[in-house]
Design a protein around this motif. Structure first.
Motif, PDB file in Angstrom:
ATOM      1  N   LYS A 103     -28.904 -14.811  36.131  1.00 55.33           N
ATOM      2  CA  LYS A 103     -27.276 -15.287  35.911  1.00 55.33           C
ATOM      3  C   LYS A 103     -26.012 -15.017  35.197  1.00 55.33           C
ATOM      4  CE  LYS A 103     -31.173 -17.828  32.869  1.00 55.33           C
ATOM      5  NZ  LYS A 103     -31.658 -18.523  31.002  1.00 55.33           N
ATOM      6  N   ARG A 104     -25.417 -16.058  35.574  1.00 54.04           N
ATOM      7  CA  ARG A 104     -23.764 -15.485  35.605  1.00 54.04           C
ATOM      8  C   ARG A 104     -22.820 -16.211  34.611  1.00 54.04           C
ATOM      9  NH1 ARG A 104     -25.955 -14.790  40.203  1.00 54.04           N
ATOM     10  NH2 ARG A 104     -24.890 -13.821  41.922  1.00 54.04           N
ATOM     11  N   LEU A 105     -22.937 -15.633  33.688  1.00 50.84           N
ATOM     12  CA  LEU A 105     -22.894 -15.818  31.633  1.00 50.84           C
ATOM     13  C   LEU A 105     -21.225 -15.711  31.873  1.00 50.84           C
ATOM     14  CD1 LEU A 105     -25.575 -15.833  29.841  1.00 50.84           C
ATOM     15  CD2 LEU A 105     -25.520 -17.903  31.167  1.00 50.84           C
ATOM     16  N   ALA A 106     -20.856 -14.761  32.301  1.00 54.50           N
ATOM     17  CA  ALA A 106     -19.540 -13.930  31.722  1.00 54.50           C
ATOM     18  C   ALA A 106     -18.461 -14.162  32.622  1.00 54.50           C
ATOM     19  CB  ALA A 106     -19.952 -12.483  31.416  1.00 54.50           C
ATOM     20  N   ASP A 107     -17.470 -14.414  31.943  1.00 54.08           N
ATOM     21  CA  ASP A 107     -15.928 -14.232  32.810  1.00 54.08           C
ATOM     22  C   ASP A 107     -16.282 -13.346  33.811  1.00 54.08           C
ATOM     23  OD1 ASP A 107     -15.954 -17.117  31.315  1.00 54.08           O
ATOM     24  OD2 ASP A 107     -14.469 -15.527  30.373  1.00 54.08           O
ATOM     25  N   PRO A 108     -15.460 -13.046  35.437  1.00 51.32           N
ATOM     26  CA  PRO A 108     -15.547 -12.641  36.450  1.00 51.32           C
ATOM     27  C   PRO A 108     -14.096 -11.739  35.071  1.00 51.32           C
ATOM     28  CG  PRO A 108     -15.286 -15.076  37.384  1.00 51.32           C
ATOM     29  CD  PRO A 108     -14.933 -14.587  36.185  1.00 51.32           C
ATOM     30  N   PHE A 126     -16.838  -0.135  34.112  1.00 54.08           N
ATOM     31  CA  PHE A 126     -16.249   0.511  32.648  1.00 54.08           C
ATOM     32  C   PHE A 126     -16.594  -0.395  32.194  1.00 54.08           C
ATOM     33  CE2 PHE A 126     -13.856   2.029  29.457  1.00 54.08           C
ATOM     34  CZ  PHE A 126     -14.041   3.736  29.654  1.00 54.08           C
ATOM     35  N   GLN A 127     -15.772  -1.621  32.752  1.00 55.10           N
ATOM     36  CA  GLN A 127     -14.870  -2.678  31.993  1.00 55.10           C
ATOM     37  C   GLN A 127     -16.447  -3.399  31.455  1.00 55.10           C
ATOM     38  OE1 GLN A 127     -12.472  -6.053  33.828  1.00 55.10           O
ATOM     39  NE2 GLN A 127     -10.927  -3.574  33.912  1.00 55.10           N
ATOM     40  N   ALA A 128     -17.352  -3.417  32.486  1.00 55.11           N
ATOM     41  CA  ALA A 128     -18.337  -4.293  32.492  1.00 55.11           C
ATOM     42  C   ALA A 128     -19.230  -3.748  31.139  1.00 55.11           C
ATOM     43  CB  ALA A 128     -19.753  -4.368  33.382  1.00 55.11           C
ATOM     44  N   VAL A 129     -19.329  -2.238  30.868  1.00 54.95           N
ATOM     45  CA  VAL A 129     -19.659  -1.428  29.902  1.00 54.95           C
ATOM     46  C   VAL A 129     -19.272  -1.552  28.284  1.00 54.95           C
ATOM     47  CG1 VAL A 129     -20.380   1.111  28.748  1.00 54.95           C
ATOM     48  CG2 VAL A 129     -20.894   0.538  31.281  1.00 54.95           C
ATOM     49  N   GLU A 130     -18.252  -2.040  28.360  1.00 53.59           N
ATOM     50  CA  GLU A 130     -16.936  -2.413  27.657  1.00 53.59           C
ATOM     51  C   GLU A 130     -17.505  -3.280  27.211  1.00 53.59           C
ATOM     52  OE1 GLU A 130     -12.161  -1.204  26.951  1.00 53.59           O
ATOM     53  OE2 GLU A 130     -12.833  -2.013  28.591  1.00 53.59           O
ATOM     54  N   LEU A 131     -17.801  -4.592  28.082  1.00 50.83           N
ATOM     55  CA  LEU A 131     -18.234  -5.495  27.479  1.00 50.83           C
ATOM     56  C   LEU A 131     -20.083  -5.345  26.900  1.00 50.83           C
ATOM     57  CD1 LEU A 131     -16.099  -7.570  29.822  1.00 50.83           C
ATOM     58  CD2 LEU A 131     -16.049  -7.600  26.819  1.00 50.83           C
ATOM     59  N   GLU A 132     -20.572  -4.828  26.917  1.00 49.27           N
ATOM     60  CA  GLU A 132     -22.094  -3.981  27.003  1.00 49.27           C
ATOM     61  C   GLU A 132     -22.841  -4.891  28.155  1.00 49.27           C
ATOM     62  OE1 GLU A 132     -22.635  -5.667  22.843  1.00 49.27           O
ATOM     63  OE2 GLU A 132     -20.954  -3.142  22.179  1.00 49.27           O
ATOM     64  N   TYR A 133     -22.556  -4.346  28.964  1.00 53.30           N
ATOM     65  CA  TYR A 133     -23.147  -5.339  30.205  1.00 53.30           C
ATOM     66  C   TYR A 133     -24.172  -4.065  30.981  1.00 53.30           C
ATOM     67  CZ  TYR A 133     -21.816 -10.099  29.301  1.00 53.30           C
ATOM     68  OH  TYR A 133     -21.071 -11.428  29.233  1.00 53.30           O
ATOM     69  N   ASN A 134     -25.372  -4.367  31.073  1.00 56.52           N
ATOM     70  CA  ASN A 134     -25.844  -3.293  32.472  1.00 56.52           C
ATOM     71  C   ASN A 134     -25.342  -3.064  33.717  1.00 56.52           C
ATOM     72  OD1 ASN A 134     -27.572  -5.367  32.909  1.00 56.52           O
ATOM     73  ND2 ASN A 134     -29.177  -3.494  32.438  1.00 56.52           N
ATOM     74  N   GLY A 135     -24.900  -4.102  34.423  1.00 53.28           N
ATOM     75  CA  GLY A 135     -24.644  -4.536  35.906  1.00 53.28           C
ATOM     76  C   GLY A 135     -23.809  -5.369  36.356  1.00 53.28           C
ATOM     77  N   ILE A 136     -23.195  -4.761  37.984  1.00 52.38           N
ATOM     78  CA  ILE A 136     -21.736  -6.184  37.867  1.00 52.38           C
ATOM     79  C   ILE A 136     -22.462  -6.960  39.270  1.00 52.38           C
ATOM     80  CG2 ILE A 136     -19.282  -4.862  36.832  1.00 52.38           C
ATOM     81  CD1 ILE A 136     -19.697  -3.239  39.399  1.00 52.38           C
ATOM     82  N   ILE A 137     -22.182  -7.625  39.450  1.00 55.91           N
ATOM     83  CA  ILE A 137     -23.033  -8.676  40.589  1.00 55.91           C
ATOM     84  C   ILE A 137     -21.348  -9.406  40.996  1.00 55.91           C
ATOM     85  CG2 ILE A 137     -25.595  -9.243  39.116  1.00 55.91           C
ATOM     86  CD1 ILE A 137     -24.757 -11.533  38.959  1.00 55.91           C
ATOM     87  N   VAL A 155      -3.749  -0.271  48.914  1.00 56.36           N
ATOM     88  CA  VAL A 155      -3.955  -0.446  47.078  1.00 56.36           C
ATOM     89  C   VAL A 155      -5.337  -1.260  47.711  1.00 56.36           C
ATOM     90  CG1 VAL A 155      -2.030  -0.270  45.871  1.00 56.36           C
ATOM     91  CG2 VAL A 155      -2.517  -1.996  47.156  1.00 56.36           C
ATOM     92  N   PHE A 156      -6.038  -0.878  46.248  1.00 48.36           N
ATOM     93  CA  PHE A 156      -7.145  -1.591  46.118  1.00 48.36           C
ATOM     94  C   PHE A 156      -7.112  -2.422  45.589  1.00 48.36           C
ATOM     95  CE2 PHE A 156      -8.231   1.528  48.542  1.00 48.36           C
ATOM     96  CZ  PHE A 156      -8.525   1.619  49.853  1.00 48.36           C
ATOM     97  N   SER A 157      -7.466  -3.599  45.030  1.00 49.45           N
ATOM     98  CA  SER A 157      -7.913  -4.714  43.763  1.00 49.45           C
ATOM     99  C   SER A 157      -9.182  -5.465  44.257  1.00 49.45           C
ATOM    100  CB  SER A 157      -7.222  -5.805  43.917  1.00 49.45           C
ATOM    101  OG  SER A 157      -5.918  -6.110  44.313  1.00 49.45           O
ATOM    102  N   GLY A 158     -10.337  -5.327  43.476  1.00 50.54           N
ATOM    103  CA  GLY A 158     -11.669  -5.536  42.943  1.00 50.54           C
ATOM    104  C   GLY A 158     -11.940  -7.130  41.686  1.00 50.54           C
ATOM    105  N   THR A 159     -12.851  -7.547  42.210  1.00 43.70           N
ATOM    106  CA  THR A 159     -13.343  -8.659  41.668  1.00 43.70           C
ATOM    107  C   THR A 159     -15.198  -8.154  41.159  1.00 43.70           C
ATOM    108  OG1 THR A 159     -13.826 -10.557  42.450  1.00 43.70           O
ATOM    109  CG2 THR A 159     -11.357 -10.793  41.481  1.00 43.70           C
TER     110      THR A 159
END
Length: 181
Positions: A103-108, A126-137, A155-159
């Motif tokens: 499920k993709r419940l959180a905002d990107p 790190f942002q995902a851990v800060e929001l208390e998630y255990n993975g990024i998809i 330079v690199f940008s990511g979502t």
């Protein structure tokens, strides 16, 4: 005149910790004067991965009391979050077969203009851990070349979308065994 006043002021100022004269630094939290030997220093960009750095942690010099009671617990928490970010589950956008049932419940989450691909990925984690998630998809990292005269840099940008991923419920994509998670 100003030099004389400064020398007079510096000669009368004592360190709050050891009471030695000529304390030249000020604690970032309590604003007490401290000498260099009694000062606890924190690198200027130590908390750079935090989305918003608290005002207390934005200084570089602290007295022992403030450091032990306010800064050291935050450093410990930050290091634990960094360790969790390094061990987070990462699924790139091309791995949609494995993540289609998550499920993709959180905002990107977004990271802009990092100097390195790995740093971009770590900042997203790190942002995902800060929001208390255990993975990024659905991780999508884009590089952009910047030219200034004869000098060129990238330079690199990511979502990514933070998610709570249960490893036992993952569907393993058997067609892509060359890069399993």
């Amino acid at each position: 005149m100003i030099l004389v006043c400064y020398q007079f002021w510096m000669s009368n100022v004592k360190c709050v910790t050891c009471q030695k004269p000529k304390a030249g630094l000020i604690c970032g939290i309590c604003q007490e004067t401290i000498c260099k030997k009694c000062t606890q220093f924190v690198a200027e960009n130590f908390f750079s991965f935090l989305k918003k750095v608290p005002k207390e942690l934005s200084h570089t010099a602290y007295c022992n009391t403030c450091y032990d009671h306010k800064v050291l617990p935050e450093i410990t928490k930050y290091n634990e979050m960094m360790d969790a970010a390094k061990n987070i589950l990462v699924f790139m956008k091309a791995q949609f077969k494995e993540t289609r049932l998550i499920k993709r419940l959180a905002d990107p989450i977004h990271v802009m203009e990092c100097a390195d691909y790995d740093e971009t990925l770590l900042r997203l984690a790190f942002q995902a851990v800060e929001l208390e998630y255990n993975g990024i998809i659905d991780v999508d990292i884009i590089s952009k070349k910047i030219k200034v005269g004869k000098y060129q840099t990238t330079v690199f940008s990511g979502t990514a979308i933070p998610a709570n991923v249960r490893e036992d419920k993952l569907i393993k994509d058997k067609s892509n065994w060359s890069s399993p998670n």
